[in-house]
Design an enzyme around this catalytic site. Structure first.
Site, short mmCIF file in Angstrom:
data_model
loop_
_atom_site.label_atom_id
_atom_site.label_comp_id
_atom_site.label_asym_id
_atom_site.label_seq_id
_atom_site.Cartn_x
_atom_site.Cartn_y
_atom_site.Cartn_z
N ARG F 91 0.83 -1.21 0.00
CA ARG F 91 0.00 0.00 0.00
C ARG F 91 0.87 1.26 0.00
NH1 ARG F 91 -2.47 -3.92 -0.80
NH2 ARG F 91 -4.58 -4.44 -0.18
N GLU F 94 2.14 1.64 -3.47
CA GLU F 94 1.06 2.17 -4.31
C GLU F 94 0.92 3.68 -4.14
OE1 GLU F 94 -2.63 -0.31 -4.61
OE2 GLU F 94 -3.63 1.48 -3.88
N SER F 117 15.35 14.76 1.29
CA SER F 117 16.39 13.77 1.58
C SER F 117 15.79 12.54 2.25
CB SER F 117 17.44 14.38 2.51
OG SER F 117 18.42 13.41 2.81
#
Lengths: 150, 150, 150, 150, 150, 150, 150, 150, 150, 150
Positions: F91, F94, F117
């Site tokens: 997830r 995604e 960063s």
């Protein structure tokens, strides 16, 4: 709790017994009354032996009794190389790449929209003598399965 | 400088003419006295027509004259999908995955260390009637090539 | 030589007509007496319309006459993403990854060594009301195909 | 410092006990009052047993006491093959490839912009008798989750 | 039959209008009373505008009327690069690679066996002043979803 | 020559000690005065313990003295799966796929051409109570780094 | 609504003007008072020109006025080939493969646990005369960034 | 027949001896009068020690006599990750991705059509003090090789 | 601003002129006093023509004057298929797969630790008559490059 | 049941004996009256020894008697890296990438539509003295195989 005997263990035993006795795949297949293609494939753990064939195989190859149940288990069919490197196997992959769309077009022309089953399927390999060099003949037969509309 | 006619252009013309006339691959193959598998494959641009067959094909399909030279050019055989997605083609890929090592073992048992050629090669597809459902029969034949030692 | 109308062309026309008229997939399916899953899939070019359904589809969606033959051609089923990225489709991929071995084990327990056909196959999607949040119900049914031994 | 018992260890013990006793997944599921799909999946280490079910599983399968905590740990769900090769599992992958966009379109038509959850999810596999050959029925149900806008 | 306006077309129009007018994503978001993260993502075609927000967006950005329906369609979320190359996006991929197992472990410790939803989800990006160099702050919030056992 | 203790060895010892004692990651983090995210990640071998924290960790978890130097070694950060399969980790992948371009656009709008960063970086995970279901909150903060022109 | 000029458009214009005028990258860099490496990279669309440099570049290369804003936009850095095929670029990839772990080990020995920034970074390429064949010298310099613990 | 000592075995011995004695790569390089980059790389088994350096290395690190021949064998240079995940190594991969075409363009401008050799090649890593944060300096030098035409 | 002529444009012109005139690669090579392998490769845009050869090529093939500069540009060598599918090219890939380690071992035995250059390199293809079937002879020659130690 | 000796086992024995005795591949090849390329390749398990050569090899290298049958088994030719990383092997891969289409074009020009066999194939590696640096010469010869039309 003892380790179960796996299909890989039994495959190793079969190969070892085959080497020791010098028996061929044709002869093994003959002794269990199955075809050589199916026999080799099942011995490699890519197909399941029906119980009676498992029993026969154990006898023919001199395997330990526990091998019988491993032989008749349903295998999980795994191949590691999406594109096989061995030249003998690659040539068949190449045929699928070059002639795949042709096989599809002719199946559709002769049958309609559908496929050749790779499950209800059988295959033979034979040597055909030829003056210009003997030829390998591979014959596949699979049930035609038409797409469903619903 | 005019654009050259490519093999892709000619394939599109053949498919269009085939659709318009309703002719089948079997019938096209018949008219040029070649097999349906080879005819389809060459029409798709995966094989080169010998000059006389190219001339015949142009006549049979009513193609423009420039198509003749495109038909007889040597193709570069490219397939995009390492693992084909179309179910009809995938099943053949699956057969190579499952039975590849078996094909190799039996070729070695019958011939020695070598391969079945995918170049000096031919193939047929036939429909076999069967009460439990008709079957697709695919027959391949390729010259045995033994590995060289030197 | 005119360009042939492709399945992609017809899909675009269907989507455009659907948007203009506001008709739903359920309603289209209803008008051609097929299920919504199959209707959408065939409209997307992933299944072939039987001739009578193709004719009906042309009428229902107000397509040009040439669309009929494109609709009834056998499609080549291609998907570009081996792992789909769209979350709605990925979740089904994830289910196959997590529960694939379970589906296999239970099919074998209930049927023997074989598979569920993805060809002789049908599927429905329904909305199930639920106080804790409505649920998507997906029902698949495919013919059991047992592995051949030969 | 002794080695911890892992989920893999316990899976091997369960498979061994299952083989020895001949118990089926249906029967195991029954004895712990869970569904067969979930039970197999959790036994394979792809789901976590709630504490009471872990205790029950230990008893039903005759596992060592330490297995209980391994069974109730949260698993890391890993599958090695992005495209599964086993034909039985591949067919489900193929269904996602062919019908994925259709599942998405119908979920959106019936619910709006969102997905079927693969977490708040359940599934069953049943055998449906059929004169033309029995069928595998797979039923999935997952909570509809609508995309958030914020 | 006129071409439908796609989400890609509308995204291009929005970017062009944004450049011409010099408006920022913050300001666009403000004018449609949504967050900048969601607004940008929906403008890129990765989320669907609710009807009222689509109407507002058309007005704010001076888009043609037909853009409204494209904006409110459900997108198919596709990203081409499994591993993103742009350094700014790659760093987030790297964080998932390095800290993924940690996020999982802490979610399980705090909630149980489950996940953070990426659907019922929201996110903000803010600039935090800092003497040693300002910092990017990214805050994500997603509903906890516990795995079902059944 | 004795085998050196590796980071993997020490991770296994920590997990074993954690299981035996029932201590949580929050509590471990507390005892070494570091955050839970960093502590877990360093315990997994994805970050290096500063010497004093390594010494403390050895004491807190009851590790052998040799573990101290392994804990403070610089790790080589490797993840095997370019696309993670575990749903909880996927997830987050995604989110990077869907919102990556958005994160980039907003960072540029607020800071200029540069990145957040992933090295001068910190993160927290918290549980936020919510009547419609508790939520996972993930907060990341990284130093803004502007591209150099030279 | 007119098409916006993209970074790709401007790159094509620069290459065309460079070819027509015969100016070198060194000379272009000189005229805009930047280094050749940075100038080429920004001209290729892999870095953003600061506003004053964009204005200068437009003048130096005789570009249309609209090019200025495209030159100063933040690029999305994309490379298509995970493993580059061009031999000149591949050799650098090979150096990273062979010497990557060495670069890491020496950075850690000299600085501690951290990395060389690829953002706060500069590079030069020079030709070094040598009797056995001139040599390419590449010098990179990036800010050391130490990992945070928190 | 005793097992041969492999390069991997010797690498492990070197790392172990280095840890025990606390010697740095700089110091090891110094003692064998080679550079630190080459010394580390050869110690990792990515380069072959010339016989005299192998003998010296055995003495310096207190290795068994059999290590000498393993150190001077030609290595097979293998790296497993086409795209490295460790952030310190990835940054160099990113530099090749972003600046690869630039390196190529400038080499061609300064030398003609050719490449920088990665075989007749050397490299150094140094720490450069800097008030805004110290910098990593990497200097590579490789012989220019011009493409042959024949 | 007119479009520049690319190497691809010139390749298409060469192929077209070659087809129209029926000239062979051998003959073209002869006319420009270069080898057929190099000539074909440079005509395909995989090598750069030295200025005088570019001028000659323009004359021999009847190309427009602008083609000259495109022919002498340094190409970026790109091949799309990591594993080539065309059988004629694949066989060479297979040879590298099967005999790569052998080539390496023999080069090391005869020369020391190093490689055969693919840059300072030439190659010929000849037809060798043979009673059992003519043979393709491929001869490659590349400068030996020894690894540097420093 | 004792473990069979595999080709890998025998390869390890050969390498060990070769190291101990200091014999070269040229000398081994000489003693068994085969070429060095084939001898190395077969010793690595990539080709099968004919029975008499297997017997000779056992004697020459002082191998145990069981090694004979392993040496003469048909190998499965597997290479793990689709793109080889070792620079010496990669250069040959690069040659196939750059010159593959050229090899194909010249084979077709000289022979017609077909390929060079990689099975009925032989190869030599020789050192050619050269004042500008010695050169590696690789000569391959394979039977021409013309595509079949049928």
């Amino acid at each position: 709790m003892t380790e179960m005997m796996t299909k890989e263990d039994v495959t190793a035993m079969i190969l070892s017994a085959k080497k020791t006795t010098g028996i061929t795949w044709e002869e093994i297949a003959d002794k269990i009354s199955m075809s050589p293609v199916w026999t080799h494939s099942a011995a490699m753990g890519m197909n399941a032996f029906p119980p009676d064939k498992a029993a026969l195989m154990v006898k023919v190859m001199g395997l330990p009794q526990e091998a019988e149940s491993a032989l008749s288990e349903s295998p999980t069919k795994i191949w590691e190389q999406a594109v096989p490197t061995d030249p003998c196997i690659y040539r068949f992959y190449e045929i699928v790449g070059v002639y795949g769309p042709t096989l599809k077009a002719l199946i559709q022309e002769k049958f309609g929209d559908g496929i050749m089953s790779a499950i209800d399927f059988d295959m033979t390999v034979t040597r055909v003598e030829n003056l210009k060099g003997d030829r390998v003949k591979v014959e596949m037969s699979g049930k035609y399965l038409g797409y469903n509309s619903w």
